[in-house]
Write a protein that holds these residues in place. Structure first.
Motif, PDB file in Angstrom:
ATOM      1  N   GLY A 209      -0.738   9.833 -11.295  1.00  0.00           N
ATOM      2  CA  GLY A 209      -0.652   8.835 -11.068  1.00  0.00           C
ATOM      3  C   GLY A 209      -0.666   7.688 -11.033  1.00  0.00           C
ATOM      4  O   GLY A 209      -1.090   7.354 -12.045  1.00  0.00           O
ATOM      5  N   ILE A 210      -0.940   6.873  -9.500  1.00  0.00           N
ATOM      6  CA  ILE A 210      -0.821   5.445 -10.930  1.00  0.00           C
ATOM      7  C   ILE A 210      -1.553   4.435  -9.821  1.00  0.00           C
ATOM      8  O   ILE A 210      -2.093   4.817  -8.179  1.00  0.00           O
ATOM      9  CB  ILE A 210       0.507   4.061  -9.954  1.00  0.00           C
ATOM     10  N   LEU A 211      -2.360   3.844 -10.298  1.00  0.00           N
ATOM     11  CA  LEU A 211      -3.476   2.731  -9.576  1.00  0.00           C
ATOM     12  C   LEU A 211      -2.788   1.436  -9.233  1.00  0.00           C
ATOM     13  O   LEU A 211      -1.988   1.151 -10.087  1.00  0.00           O
ATOM     14  CB  LEU A 211      -4.765   2.661 -10.907  1.00  0.00           C
ATOM     15  N   PRO A 212      -3.451   0.795  -8.046  1.00  0.00           N
ATOM     16  CA  PRO A 212      -2.754  -0.907  -7.846  1.00  0.00           C
ATOM     17  C   PRO A 212      -3.653  -1.713  -8.985  1.00  0.00           C
ATOM     18  O   PRO A 212      -3.736  -2.831  -8.362  1.00  0.00           O
ATOM     19  CB  PRO A 212      -3.055  -0.638  -6.245  1.00  0.00           C
TER      20      PRO A 212
ATOM     21  N   PHE B 167      -8.817   6.705  -0.990  1.00  0.00           N
ATOM     22  CA  PHE B 167      -7.168   6.537  -2.055  1.00  0.00           C
ATOM     23  C   PHE B 167      -8.324   7.970  -2.868  1.00  0.00           C
ATOM     24  O   PHE B 167      -9.536   7.694  -3.305  1.00  0.00           O
ATOM     25  CB  PHE B 167      -8.013   6.038  -3.094  1.00  0.00           C
TER      26      PHE B 167
ATOM     27  N   ARG C 271       1.021  -1.323   0.096  1.00  0.00           N
ATOM     28  CA  ARG C 271       0.093  -0.033   0.618  1.00  0.00           C
ATOM     29  C   ARG C 271       0.457   1.209   0.140  1.00  0.00           C
ATOM     30  O   ARG C 271       0.762   2.165  -0.649  1.00  0.00           O
ATOM     31  CB  ARG C 271      -0.540   0.072   1.206  1.00  0.00           C
TER      32      ARG C 271
ATOM     33  N   LYS D  67       3.408   1.854  -1.549  1.00  0.00           N
ATOM     34  CA  LYS D  67       3.814   2.013  -2.868  1.00  0.00           C
ATOM     35  C   LYS D  67       3.197   3.522  -3.570  1.00  0.00           C
ATOM     36  O   LYS D  67       3.305   4.484  -4.485  1.00  0.00           O
ATOM     37  CB  LYS D  67       4.464   1.109  -3.650  1.00  0.00           C
ATOM     38  N   TYR D  68       1.791   3.228  -3.043  1.00  0.00           N
ATOM     39  CA  TYR D  68       0.404   4.140  -3.800  1.00  0.00           C
ATOM     40  C   TYR D  68       0.165   5.255  -2.682  1.00  0.00           C
ATOM     41  O   TYR D  68      -0.356   5.951  -2.814  1.00  0.00           O
ATOM     42  CB  TYR D  68      -0.335   3.161  -4.152  1.00  0.00           C
ATOM     43  N   GLU D  69       1.250   5.376  -2.050  1.00  0.00           N
ATOM     44  CA  GLU D  69       1.082   6.577  -0.785  1.00  0.00           C
ATOM     45  C   GLU D  69       0.664   8.122  -1.372  1.00  0.00           C
ATOM     46  O   GLU D  69       1.599   7.898  -2.393  1.00  0.00           O
ATOM     47  CB  GLU D  69       2.148   6.586   0.512  1.00  0.00           C
TER      48      GLU D  69
ATOM     49  N   GLY E 198      -3.062   9.277  -4.250  1.00  0.00           N
ATOM     50  CA  GLY E 198      -3.246   8.045  -3.994  1.00  0.00           C
ATOM     51  C   GLY E 198      -3.043   7.769  -2.876  1.00  0.00           C
ATOM     52  O   GLY E 198      -4.547   8.442  -2.262  1.00  0.00           O
ATOM     53  N   TYR E 199      -2.819   6.515  -1.764  1.00  0.00           N
ATOM     54  CA  TYR E 199      -3.271   6.421  -1.176  1.00  0.00           C
ATOM     55  C   TYR E 199      -3.043   7.036   0.674  1.00  0.00           C
ATOM     56  O   TYR E 199      -1.581   6.980   0.209  1.00  0.00           O
ATOM     57  CB  TYR E 199      -3.282   4.588  -1.070  1.00  0.00           C
TER      58      TYR E 199
END
Ligand SMILES: O=C(O)CCC(=O)C(=O)O
Ligand SMILES: [Fe+2]
Length: 264
Positions: A56-59, A49, A19, A21-23, A30-31
């Motif tokens: 940004g990136i999604l998981p 989120f 998790r 990684k997506y802060e 992000g998260y």
């Protein structure tokens, strides 16, 4: 909506280091893991989120279907927001595209609109000092808010002290007025204070989705010169701070509100 709730549940169950990684990044994308609240002295037990236009990136690698659920939601919320902005502009005696033209970059750079997935885990025994979401007003034009059947969302009547529950209707979306719309309308449409309280009985966990509609960052947010905006002189519960020099834009406002919310 359900697909997004399920995808976010799966994300929240991933180990901490994944998790992380997506802060949330500097573009507010992000998260955000459960942590202290800026609205109360309490700890807010919620996972968030944010999806913004800054990139940004999604998981999707860890949770298949996350991206497609988010893409579908952003498309539908943008479409609904465009309809509401058109109706609002007509209600404010402006041309139908008056507000739409101030929101032309939603979920793209130059606009702070945000899709937010929220998950509040079950609390088990009542825990003093634990809130779900402290009382606040949102910063933007308006927020579209959907919640599952766990409940807990409450709104404060404008200029009143009383809190009222927002019941759950499957598929219903609350249109929640924000600071900027309050300012444009000179508080004729005041920002709606809201909060999420802990359920009396230990619940199953709460899911909600918020779509925060913001104007383009260069849009001025001075009161509009319309009949409806002139009529109301009452002070509102959540007011914008005046800028000492020059015109206050959506950019100045959101930067100040984000600093207040995330400063540690
Ligand atoms: O979870 C909710 O329903 C409320 C969330 C909210 O008000 C916010 O994130 O600004
Ligand atoms: Fe809110």
């Amino acid at each position: 909506m359900k697909a997004a709730y399920r995808a976010f549940d799966a994300f929240c169950e991933l180990p901490d280091e994944i998790r992380a990684k997506y802060e949330r990044n500097e573009g507010n994308y992000g998260y955000v893991k459960p942590g202290p609240s800026k609205y109360t002295d309490e700890k807010e037990a919620r996972h968030v989120f944010n999806v913004t236009g800054s990139g940004g990136i999604l998981p999707d690698e860890e949770v298949s279907g996350f991206k497609s659920a988010v893409d579908e939601l952003t498309r539908d919320f943008k479409q609904l927001s465009a309809m509401l902005l058109t109706a609002l502009a007509v209600g404010l005696e402006q041309s139908p595209d008056f507000l739409l033209s101030k929101h032309s970059h939603m979920l793209r750079p130059g606009n702070e609109s945000t899709l937010r997935l929220l998950y509040y885990p079950p609390l088990g025994a009542p825990a003093p000092g634990l809130a779900r979401c402290g009382a606040h007003c949102d910063y933007g034009t308006f927020t579209l808010l959907a919640q599952d059947c766990e409940g807990g969302l409450e709104i404060q009547t404008p200029y009143g002290e009383r809190w009222g529950r927002v019941g759950h209707l499957p598929g219903a979306i609350l249109v929640n007025t924000g600071d900027i719309l309050a300012n444009w309308t000179n508080n004729q449409l005041p920002a709606l204070r809201h909060r999420v309280v802990v359920p009396e009985h230990c619940g199953r966990g709460r899911h909600s989705i918020a779509f925060f509609v913001h104007p383009d960052t260069n849009a001025p947010i001075e009161p509009l010169d319309t009949k409806i905006a002139k009529a109301n002189q009452e002070p509102a519960p959540c007011r914008l701070q005046k800028k000492k020099r020059g015109v206050l834009t959506a950019y100045h406002h959101i930067q100040r509100r984000l600093r207040e919310t995330y400063a540690s």
